[in-house]
Design a protein around this motif. Structure first.
Motif, PDB file in Angstrom:
ATOM      1  N   UNK A   1       0.861  -1.277   0.115  1.00 34.77           N
ATOM      2  CA  UNK A   1       0.014   0.123  -0.105  1.00 34.77           C
ATOM      3  C   UNK A   1       0.798   1.212  -0.018  1.00 34.77           C
ATOM      4  N   UNK A   2       0.590   2.185  -1.032  1.00 37.19           N
ATOM      5  CA  UNK A   2       1.376   3.365  -1.142  1.00 37.19           C
ATOM      6  C   UNK A   2       0.539   4.582  -0.951  1.00 37.19           C
ATOM      7  N   UNK A   3       1.161   5.868  -0.722  1.00 35.50           N
ATOM      8  CA  UNK A   3       0.281   7.091  -0.981  1.00 35.50           C
ATOM      9  C   UNK A   3      -0.284   7.222   0.524  1.00 35.50           C
ATOM     10  N   UNK A   4      -0.945   8.382   0.361  1.00 40.64           N
ATOM     11  CA  UNK A   4      -1.377   9.021   1.593  1.00 40.64           C
ATOM     12  C   UNK A   4      -2.751   8.384   2.042  1.00 40.64           C
ATOM     13  N   UNK A   5      -3.124   8.652   3.280  1.00 39.39           N
ATOM     14  CA  UNK A   5      -4.326   7.971   3.980  1.00 39.39           C
ATOM     15  C   UNK A   5      -5.561   8.861   3.808  1.00 39.39           C
ATOM     16  N   UNK A   6      -6.815   8.389   4.337  1.00 43.76           N
ATOM     17  CA  UNK A   6      -8.031   9.283   4.354  1.00 43.76           C
ATOM     18  C   UNK A   6      -7.911  10.389   5.029  1.00 43.76           C
ATOM     19  N   UNK A   7      -8.439  11.489   4.822  1.00 46.45           N
ATOM     20  CA  UNK A   7      -8.493  12.744   5.668  1.00 46.45           C
ATOM     21  C   UNK A   7      -8.593  12.332   7.372  1.00 46.45           C
ATOM     22  N   UNK A   8      -9.572  11.564   7.574  1.00 43.30           N
ATOM     23  CA  UNK A   8      -9.945  11.210   9.080  1.00 43.30           C
ATOM     24  C   UNK A   8      -8.651  10.445   9.748  1.00 43.30           C
ATOM     25  N   UNK A   9      -7.879   9.792   8.965  1.00 45.88           N
ATOM     26  CA  UNK A   9      -6.770   9.182   9.518  1.00 45.88           C
ATOM     27  C   UNK A   9      -5.675  10.177   9.750  1.00 45.88           C
ATOM     28  N   UNK A  10      -5.664  11.366   9.036  1.00 44.79           N
ATOM     29  CA  UNK A  10      -4.544  12.414   9.145  1.00 44.79           C
ATOM     30  C   UNK A  10      -4.017  12.585   7.660  1.00 44.79           C
ATOM     31  N   UNK A  11      -4.339  11.974   6.661  1.00 45.11           N
ATOM     32  CA  UNK A  11      -4.025  12.175   5.339  1.00 45.11           C
ATOM     33  C   UNK A  11      -2.529  11.709   5.186  1.00 45.11           C
ATOM     34  N   UNK A  12      -1.501  12.647   4.777  1.00 44.80           N
ATOM     35  CA  UNK A  12      -0.339  12.305   4.768  1.00 44.80           C
ATOM     36  C   UNK A  12       0.409  11.728   6.059  1.00 44.80           C
ATOM     37  N   UNK A  13       0.162  12.190   7.068  1.00 41.72           N
ATOM     38  CA  UNK A  13       0.752  11.838   8.345  1.00 41.72           C
ATOM     39  C   UNK A  13      -0.298  11.329   9.450  1.00 41.72           C
ATOM     40  N   UNK A  14      -0.078   9.933   9.745  1.00 41.19           N
ATOM     41  CA  UNK A  14      -1.065   9.274  10.531  1.00 41.19           C
ATOM     42  C   UNK A  14      -1.092  10.038  12.161  1.00 41.19           C
ATOM     43  N   UNK A  15      -2.442  10.300  12.130  1.00 34.70           N
ATOM     44  CA  UNK A  15      -2.779  11.171  13.491  1.00 34.70           C
ATOM     45  C   UNK A  15      -2.510  10.113  14.634  1.00 34.70           C
ATOM     46  N   UNK A  16      -1.522  10.516  15.775  1.00 32.72           N
ATOM     47  CA  UNK A  16      -1.259   9.628  16.924  1.00 32.72           C
ATOM     48  C   UNK A  16      -2.771   9.369  17.593  1.00 32.72           C
ATOM     49  N   UNK A  17      -2.694   8.201  17.804  1.00 33.49           N
ATOM     50  CA  UNK A  17      -4.022   7.671  18.624  1.00 33.49           C
ATOM     51  C   UNK A  17      -4.879   6.863  17.820  1.00 33.49           C
ATOM     52  N   UNK A  18      -4.526   6.812  16.402  1.00 33.44           N
ATOM     53  CA  UNK A  18      -5.305   6.208  15.370  1.00 33.44           C
ATOM     54  C   UNK A  18      -4.666   5.035  14.770  1.00 33.44           C
ATOM     55  N   UNK A  19      -3.628   4.538  15.377  1.00 34.20           N
ATOM     56  CA  UNK A  19      -2.673   3.408  14.814  1.00 34.20           C
ATOM     57  C   UNK A  19      -3.819   2.068  14.642  1.00 34.20           C
TER      58      UNK A  19
END
Ligand code: CA
Ligand code: CA
Length: 655
Positions: free
Chosen positions: A321-339
């Motif tokens: 899996x490549x590229x960025x994530x959905x906005x709610x996960x933080x998009x380009x950077x994973x939001x801490x706590x959403x691992x």
């Protein structure tokens, strides 16, 4: 092609294993025959062509040229290449190798003087030439003196005009509208090229003499074993999958090149656009069914199924899996706590592929290049390991215990990520192979080997999950220079990674394709897309594909690398492999030199081989047969052609 066997015994005084030329400075070899004579592996004097006494005199460069130089820039320029005469010559003709034009070329000889150049004689013009060598008769013969310097000049009225050239000379230029040659010229300094141009006393074309062979001598020791090969393959993009258009591409990769290990890229990692529910431990079946039954995923499942039908399965497929994530996960950077939410998204895709689609694959590259942005969802090392642990637990909870990870696939040095992973037993239990990316000549693979040696997990191996020679602009919709030198480089990079201990390697990338995370066509493919605008896509292999196939066709999964000692120069790489089950022996190498190489070798601790067979790929031929060579008293002598990638193979079953 068979050469007489000159080596009867071989004594090598260098103990260290070598496979790349840089490491050879301390290697010393002495050979002797059974009768006790000491001799070199080959005597270049014996095979050197006769002196060129009968050849017509000439001044200039007979070489074909490895590049071309344009000789027009917003107007016509007189371009001249400088040469010194080795003998007195009565020149009657200039020969030049030029590019095809609709216009005209003409040539001239100038005498080099202190501050300027004096016209000696001009040639007739040649109109509408095809690409290649052409004679330009001089208006009248010119006497050229030994040791005097001259300029051989070429001039055209066509904006597409160019002349073939090699590096390592001196050129000068003068802006001048095409017409009658000036009797005196003040040149500006040009570049360091040497044009494919010469003046001769005969109107016949003079061919360059073949260069004499050089010699390399080695000992291969089957008793000294190194890594076992897992297999080779490519990164391949799901988005380009179209069974009709890509079936031949798949056949080239699997049937012709023998590739067995594919990293299937899916981008972006943003498919769960709305969180399925607010519990990362409970997958909302309806929400995920809708996503995985979408046309976007149908393409991925179809591609994986086609690979399965082609016999690629198990560890032969890494889902990446490549590229960025959905906005709610933080998009380009994973939001801490959403691992754990990220882990649920990834695990749900793997679960659907295995349970609903019955696809056969065992490896997962969960997020590409986590150390940078936009190549995968960015996560710093500590967060990355937490996310991997959540993913490992999710996979096991789904019953996907046999799905294992290839990681961390970092863009830069992965030490910090690997060090954090090593501290987590759950992650390490789920790790199948270290994954590394390298766009240099083995910088990252050397680092990976060092890391493994120093870690508690010295039994783990590493895979080069992306490698190639840098292709500038190829991420951004621009095509690269896909010449033989670039293709040979891709093969040299593969051998360097194997020399450093890699057990598998996947070139970036199999075929040109469109990447959502670059928002552009990528033109790194070893198999090129002919026209991205065509409604129906067609593809053609590039030199790098043939150069890789030359190696991977003959180095099969399960073969074990064995030590090579001795002097391999002027070869850049030479690696040996033995498959004790298949009773097969393989030598892989690259000769970048313009000369052939007499490769002499002794085989120790290997089952009796009666003969060896050579195949090679060069700028002008792919997977060509280079003949069979006898093995006598465990020794062989093989002539490796100039500038090629080669494989020497033998089987104990041949006896
Ligand atoms: Ca979720
Ligand atoms: Ca959930």
């Amino acid at each position: 092609m068979q050469s007489p066997l000159t080596i009867v015994g071989l004594l090598v005084l260098a103990a260290q294993s070598i496979c790349a030329a840089e490491t050879l400075r301390y290697a010393t070899t002495v050979q002797h025959t059974r009768r006790g004579e000491v001799r070199l592996a080959a005597d270049p004097a014996k095979v050197r062509p006769r002196a060129n006494l009968v050849r017509p005199g000439f001044i200039g460069n007979l070489g074909e040229g490895s590049t071309t130089d344009t000789i027009w820039n917003n107007g016509a320029w007189i371009n001249a290449s400088g040469f010194k005469a080795d003998t007195d010559i009565n020149a009657t003709t200039i020969w030049a190798k030029v590019g095809q034009v609709a216009g005209t070329y003409q040539c001239a000889i100038y005498l080099a003087q202190e501050d300027d150049a004096k016209l000696l004689q001009a040639t007739a013009a040649v109109a509408k030439p095809t690409d290649g060598w052409h004679p330009f008769p001089l208006t009248s013969p010119v006497a050229l003196k030994k040791d005097q310097r001259y300029w051989l000049a070429i001039w055209s009225d066509d904006p597409k005009a160019r002349v073939y050239a090699d590096e390592g000379g001196t050129t000068k230029w003068a802006r001048q509208d095409f017409g009658a040659w000036p009797t005196a010229l003040k040149f500006a300094d040009g570049n360091n090229l040497r044009f494919s141009i010469y003046a001769a006393s005969s109107p016949e074309r003079i061919l360059p003499l073949p260069l004499p062979p050089k010699a390399a001598s080695i000992t291969v020791d089957g008793g000294k074993t190194l890594q076992t090969v897992a297999g080779f393959g490519a990164n391949v993009n799901y988005l380009g999958w179209n069974e009709k258009e890509l079936q031949s591409v798949l056949n080239w990769m699997v049937d012709d090149a023998g590739w067995t290990h594919f990293r299937v890229a899916f981008d972006n990692a943003d498919w769960e656009t709305v969180n399925d529910n607010d519990d990362p431990k409970v997958m909302a079946a309806a929400a995920y069914q809708k996503i995985y039954n979408s046309p976007r995923f149908a393409r991925l499942w179809d591609f994986l199924a086609a690979l399965n039908r082609k016999g690629i399965k198990g560890e032969g497929i890494t889902l990446c899996f490549m590229g960025w994530g959905p906005e709610w996960l933080g998009g380009e950077v994973l939001t801490p706590g959403l691992e754990e939410e990220w882990a649920e998204m990834v695990a749900s895709a793997v679960l659907h592929a295995r349970r609903e689609r019955k696809l056969d694959f065992q490896l997962l590259a969960p997020t590409n290049e986590p150390d940078v942005r936009r190549e995968g969802i960015h996560m710093p090392p500590v967060q990355y390991v937490l996310a991997l642990r959540k993913l490992a637990q999710q996979l096991d909870a789904c019953g996907l215990n046999d799905i294992r990870l290839v990681a961390p696939d970092t863009a830069g040095p992965g030490g910090a990520y690997k060090a954090a992973m090593v501290a987590d037993p759950v992650v390490m239990a789920k790790l199948a192979h270290w994954g590394d990316h390298d766009y240099s000549l083995g910088g990252a693979s050397r680092g990976s080997a060092d890391f493994i040696r120093q870690s508690r997990f010295s039994n783990l191996d590493f895979w080069m999950t992306e490698f190639n020679v840098l292709c500038h602009g190829c991420n951004d919709g621009r095509r690269g220079t896909y010449d033989w030198k670039y293709g040979r480089g891709t093969a040299q990079y593969l051998l360097e990674h194997l020399c450093n201990g890699a057990t598998a390697a996947q070139v970036w990338e199999g075929y040109d394709s469109y990447y959502a995370h670059h928002k552009a066509w990528g033109f790194w493919g070893v198999i090129g897309l002919d026209d991205e605008k065509a409604p129906s896509k067609t593809y053609s292999p590039r030199p790098s594909f043939h150069a890789l196939a030359q190696l991977t066709k003959y180095l099969r999964p399960g073969a074990r690398r064995i030590e090579v000692a001795g002097a391999i120069e002027p070869l850049s790489h030479l690696l040996a492999f033995h498959d004790s089950k298949a009773r097969s022996f393989t030598l892989l190498g690259v000769n970048p030199a313009p000369n052939p190489v007499m490769l002499g070798g002794a085989l120790e601790s290997l089952p009796g081989l009666a003969q060896l067979e050579l195949h090679f790929t060069s700028a002008s031929t792919n997977l060509a047969s280079g003949g069979k060579y006898p093995v006598v008293n465990h020794a062989f002598s093989i002539t490796i052609p100039a500038d090629c990638v080669f494989a020497v193979t033998g089987s104990a079953a041949d006896r």
